[in-house]
Scaffold this active site. Sequence first.
Site, PDB file in Angstrom:
ATOM      1  CE  LYS A  85      -1.120  -0.351   4.890  1.00 20.72           C
ATOM      2  NZ  LYS A  85      -0.077   0.511   5.474  1.00 20.72           N
ATOM      3  NE  ARG A 133      -2.149  -0.309  10.854  1.00 21.08           N
ATOM      4  CZ  ARG A 133      -1.117   0.237  10.237  1.00 21.08           C
ATOM      5  NH1 ARG A 133      -1.278   1.302   9.498  1.00 21.08           N
ATOM      6  NH2 ARG A 133       0.090  -0.283  10.354  1.00 21.08           N
ATOM      7  NE  ARG A 164       8.352  -3.702   4.693  1.00 20.85           N
ATOM      8  CZ  ARG A 164       7.100  -3.296   4.923  1.00 20.85           C
ATOM      9  NH1 ARG A 164       6.354  -2.848   3.921  1.00 20.85           N
ATOM     10  NH2 ARG A 164       6.584  -3.345   6.118  1.00 20.85           N
ATOM     11  NE  ARG A 182       8.556  -1.059   8.288  1.00 19.60           N
ATOM     12  CZ  ARG A 182       7.304  -0.757   7.957  1.00 19.60           C
ATOM     13  NH1 ARG A 182       7.039  -0.159   6.820  1.00 19.60           N
ATOM     14  NH2 ARG A 182       6.310  -1.061   8.765  1.00 19.60           N
ATOM     15  NE  ARG A 216       3.928  -4.551  11.065  1.00 20.52           N
ATOM     16  CZ  ARG A 216       4.759  -4.564  10.020  1.00 20.52           C
ATOM     17  NH1 ARG A 216       5.808  -5.351  10.022  1.00 20.52           N
ATOM     18  NH2 ARG A 216       4.540  -3.796   8.997  1.00 20.52           N
TER      19      ARG A 216
END
Length: 194
Positions: free
Chosen positions: A11, A86, A125, A131, A142
């Site tokens: 996104k 969220r 990623r 991250r 998550r």
Amino acid sequence: MLIMGPPGCGKGTQAERLSRHLGITVVSTGEVFRDHVKNRTPLGREVIVHLDAGDLVPDTLTNRVVRERLDQDDVRGGFLLDGYPRNTAQLAELDVILAANGHGLDAALELSVDDAELVRRLLHRATLAGRSDDTEDVIRHRLELYHHETEPVAAACSRRGILLSVDGMGSEDQIFDRLLAALRASFPDAAAAT
Ligand code: AMP
């Protein structure tokens, strides 16, 4: 408008592309929080534990950040929210923020990708971007939060008739084309802009 989808659905990338293509500002709460952490601000020190654990930052902090951001001049003509709301409490807060200026949500874009593919992408990623919230346990947490907390936001948008759900599997270009097609179909009057 807002764009939502589980972590790793792409996104952020698609929000940036839509922003360039449509000339609208992206407001990404995740980016705002990561900037604060990087710059070691008081807010950054407060939110880092939540980011690292893959938990949601408390609504009071998140809503304040969004309220202040949506008060700035560059979003007067519209904006694309990435990563907010969220949960349904944040959606209710967003309604209040927008209503105060006589506005409302026009569209909610949703990217759907199955969980196995998301875990694969996020682990990839992690090796690229490093991250701190891209470890396998945190990724699974998550994803669970997304299913429990954020999917009800998509359901609420669907009941309002503003949800545009798009298949998030495929190449970046394919997904971008699907998003534009969904927007054109919903907003034929604005089609020239897309
Ligand atoms: P994102 O870049 O959207 O994946 O967000 C990264 C992290 O920032 C999330 O895992 C949360 O810890 C925090 N975050 C971002 N947006 C929100 C939000 N709307 N509410 C609460 N926490 C958020």
